[in-house]
Design a protein around this motif. Structure first.
Motif, mmCIF file in Angstrom:
data_model
loop_
_atom_site.group_PDB
_atom_site.id
_atom_site.type_symbol
_atom_site.label_atom_id
_atom_site.label_comp_id
_atom_site.label_asym_id
_atom_site.label_seq_id
_atom_site.Cartn_x
_atom_site.Cartn_y
_atom_site.Cartn_z
ATOM 1 N N PHE A 98 -64.439 -54.722 -89.856
ATOM 2 C CA PHE A 98 -64.745 -54.582 -88.430
ATOM 3 C C PHE A 98 -64.785 -55.983 -87.826
ATOM 4 N N VAL A 99 -63.783 -56.300 -87.005
ATOM 5 C CA VAL A 99 -63.648 -57.634 -86.415
ATOM 6 C C VAL A 99 -63.742 -57.528 -84.900
ATOM 7 N N SER A 100 -64.606 -58.328 -84.301
ATOM 8 C CA SER A 100 -64.711 -58.396 -82.849
ATOM 9 C C SER A 100 -64.130 -59.701 -82.341
ATOM 10 N N VAL A 101 -63.503 -59.630 -81.166
ATOM 11 C CA VAL A 101 -62.960 -60.811 -80.499
ATOM 12 C C VAL A 101 -63.693 -60.978 -79.179
ATOM 13 N N VAL A 102 -64.250 -62.163 -78.963
ATOM 14 C CA VAL A 102 -64.949 -62.473 -77.720
ATOM 15 C C VAL A 102 -64.290 -63.682 -77.077
ATOM 16 N N GLY A 103 -64.435 -63.763 -75.761
ATOM 17 C CA GLY A 103 -63.868 -64.885 -75.034
ATOM 18 C C GLY A 103 -64.099 -64.697 -73.555
ATOM 19 N N PRO A 104 -63.790 -65.712 -72.745
ATOM 20 C CA PRO A 104 -64.009 -65.625 -71.302
ATOM 21 C C PRO A 104 -63.153 -64.540 -70.665
#
Length: 277
Positions: A46-52
């Motif tokens: 389970f991989v999450s990607v966060v960013g502006p």
């Protein structure tokens, strides 16, 4: 330490991908949304990607789904290069894609019917998934008769009924109130733990990313977004998202990731202000 996993350990690989669009502004003919980005998700991870905001998170998801071809680089699914639609992936959109003229049950059946599953079998499977997401008594309701949380549960059942090997989720709970959102997050984690599919989860919410994930990837502000940080989330499972946020290790991880993310969020915010001006 070098990653020694072999190619078949990965469910989805975006390898040195870039995505360039024709810009709307006539003064600038090309816009690089994503540049030289490598992102790998192992089977069962389970991989999450966060960013502006506007940094290209959804672009990466669309590339993984096969809805968008990268301008350069390669996409692999379980070690094999692919083109076209990723048939081993299920996609849960930010806005649910339920058909308003179909009941909840009929919406969950839809993908199964497209795959040629016989009517009775498709109906039985759809009923089973509605039961798993707590909607067994609402199968005959139309989307406009369901609450926001119920529509999200229906959309989740619609994706999971197809038993995809990879689940792509684009900020699926962002429009929900906080209580419903936490319930949905817990439900997703419980369903994920049962079959351990590969999940690529896009979110603006750092708390959500840490609470749900095995790994969190931080993207830079655009244009030419790319990963600038990667963090292993070593919190024990199973997790309840409300409770895990009070753990000292959660707070420590949040501080570390926010330290990388904060400047990029400020850059993204400044870019948004320029567009408004």
């Amino acid at each position: 330490m070098a990653d020694t996993a072999c190619a078949t350990d990965y469910a989805l690989e975006l390898l040195n991908v870039s995505c360039v669009f024709k810009a709307r502004d006539a003064a600038e003919s090309r816009y690089t949304a994503v540049a030289n980005t490598t992102l790998r998700i192992r089977a069962g991870e389970f991989v999450s990607v966060v960013g502006p905001t506007g940094c290209g998170k959804s672009t990466l998801l669309n590339i993984g789904a096969g809805l968008l071809a990268p301008s350069s680089g390669e996409v692999r699914v379980f070690g094999q290069p692919f083109q076209g639609i990723n048939t081993r992936a299920g996609y849960m959109f930010q806005t649910d894609a339920l058909m308003p003229w179909r009941t909840a049950l009929d919406n969950v059946m839809l993908g199964l019917q497209y795959r040629g599953v016989p009517e009775l079998a498709a109906r039985a499977q759809a009923k089973g998934w509605l039961q798993r997401v707590g909607l067994s008594e609402f199968g005959n309701r139309y989307p406009h008769q369901l609450s926001g949380g119920m529509r999200k549960r229906t959309a989740l059942a619609q994706v999971l009924a197809l038993d995809p090997d990879i689940i792509l989720m684009d900020e699926p709970f962002s429009a929900l109130d906080i209580q419903t959102r936490q319930l949905m997050e817990d439900e997703v984690l419980e369903l994920w733990a049962a079959k351990k599919k590969a999940v690529l989860f896009i979110t603006h919410d750092l708390d959500e990313a840490i609470a749900m994930s095995d790994r969190v990837v931080v993207l830079s502000a655009g244009p030419a977004t790319h990963p600038i940080g990667e963090f292993v989330i070593d919190l024990p499972r199973p997790r309840q998202v409300a409770e895990v946020r009070t753990q000292p290790r959660f707070i420590e991880l949040h501080t570390q990731i926010w330290g990388v993310l904060r400047d990029e969020v400020l850059k993204g915010y400044a870019q948004q202000l320029k567009k408004v001006a």
